[in-house]
Design an enzyme around this catalytic site. Structure first.
Site, PDB file in Angstrom:
ATOM      1  N   ASP A 176     -24.115 -15.951 -79.684  1.00 24.09           N
ATOM      2  CA  ASP A 176     -24.446 -17.288 -79.585  1.00 24.09           C
ATOM      3  C   ASP A 176     -25.783 -17.382 -78.785  1.00 24.09           C
ATOM      4  OD1 ASP A 176     -23.111 -20.217 -79.274  1.00 24.09           O
ATOM      5  OD2 ASP A 176     -24.251 -19.923 -77.433  1.00 24.09           O
TER       6      ASP A 176
ATOM      7  N   TYR B 103     -32.663 -21.070 -74.718  1.00 21.48           N
ATOM      8  CA  TYR B 103     -32.521 -19.900 -74.082  1.00 21.48           C
ATOM      9  C   TYR B 103     -33.737 -18.953 -74.093  1.00 21.48           C
ATOM     10  CZ  TYR B 103     -27.373 -21.077 -74.406  1.00 21.48           C
ATOM     11  OH  TYR B 103     -26.237 -21.738 -74.564  1.00 21.48           O
TER      12      TYR B 103
ATOM     13  N   HIS C 103     -27.879 -29.298 -79.617  1.00 24.81           N
ATOM     14  CA  HIS C 103     -27.408 -28.868 -78.202  1.00 24.81           C
ATOM     15  C   HIS C 103     -26.870 -29.792 -77.438  1.00 24.81           C
ATOM     16  CE1 HIS C 103     -28.321 -24.951 -75.442  1.00 24.81           C
ATOM     17  NE2 HIS C 103     -27.030 -25.613 -75.235  1.00 24.81           N
TER      18      HIS C 103
END
Length: 290
Positions: free
Chosen positions: A50, A55, A116
């Protein structure tokens, strides 16, 4: 279609299977750290990974998988990759954002792609443009789903209200809702909403940012069944059919977190853990997002 044979799976409403255990990569930074964590994960049976645009490690994850899968006799079809649309790309830039994730991961398709966050970077949480931007993002994801570039689409950090709004307008129902979930945040209402709509409820931050491993009840339950507090917290989720995404950069911890499927918590222990529910969020709170 892969069976992800080394790890138990859960069916999604797209008629595909998603592993119950995946490696979370939040805060894994740099090619070397990502490579080490992915190597340890593949070695101990993880078949799901994931990541997310925010990120900033999609390219490193893609590279690590390309290098490591052949070493383990695996192919692209043997792993399940999730990524997420960044809040800066919410709305008009959603298509571009999703395609950028595909390009960085260097994949032909992403198994699961999530919005998200229900808000938009640069807008106030109460801004009335947020709902329109979410809807626009979802339409872009539906288009990429139709093209086969995204095999399943879903959302993260949505509240019951955001979920209901989406279900009223979508052509393709979300396959997954990924939210914070642990014994101090049992998310009863949200889980019921997911159940009603046939959406898979998936956990992140199962350890409450590490706070829960020092909880006296968790420690006592762990000692009682000869497991680590982390294993108990992860088992508490998967025993309820909730997929988990523990993150670690330490190979021994990655391996330890995978030891979930060879023990069962008693009903009494499950109840003791669930009784810790305080509605407490360690991560982002999206309840104010319009």
């Amino acid at each position: 279609m892969s069976s992800f044979s080394s790890t138990p799976t859960i069916p999604l409403n797209t008629e595909t299977q998603m592993p119950l255990l995946g490696l979370g990569t939040y805060k894994l930074q740099g090619a070397e750290e990502v490579h080490r964590a992915v190597d340890a994960a593949l070695a101990t049976g993880y078949r799901a990974f994931d990541t997310a645009a925010v990120y900033r490690n999609e390219a490193d994850l893609g590279r690590a998988l390309r290098e490591l899968l052949p070493r383990y006799g695996l192919t692209r079809q043997d792993v399940f990759i999730t990524s997420k649309l960044g809040p800066k790309d919410q709305g008009v830039k959603a298509m571009e954002g999703a395609l950028h994730s595909l390009s960085l991961l260097d994949l032909d398709y992403i198994d699961l792609y999530l919005i998200h966050w229900p808000g938009t970077q640069g807008l106030s949480v109460t801004d009335q443009r947020n709902p329109g931007n979410r809807a626009q993002s979802w339409a872009a994801l539906e288009e990429l789903y139709a093209q086969g570039k995204l095999r399943a689409i879903g959302v993260s950090n949505y509240t019951p209200a955001h979920m209901k709004e989406l279900m009223q307008s979508c052509k393709v129902a979300p396959a997954v809702l990924q939210v914070e979930f642990h014994p101090r945040l049992c998310q009863v209402e949200l889980r019921n909403v997911c159940k009603e709509y046939g959406v898979c409820f998936q956990a992140y931050s199962s350890l409450g940012k590490g706070e829960l491993v020092t909880d006296p009840v968790v420690i006592e339950v762990a000692q009682g069944c000869g497991r680590t507090p982390a294993q108990v917290l992860l088992r508490w989720a998967v025993q309820q059919g909730v997929p988990v995404l523990p993150k670690s950069s330490h190979p021994e911890r990655v391996a330890e977190n995978a030891e979930l499927f060879n023990f069962t918590l008693s009903d009494k222990d499950m109840h003791r853990l669930s009784a810790l529910d305080r509605g407490h969020k360690y991560c982002w709170d999206s309840s104010e997002v319009a």
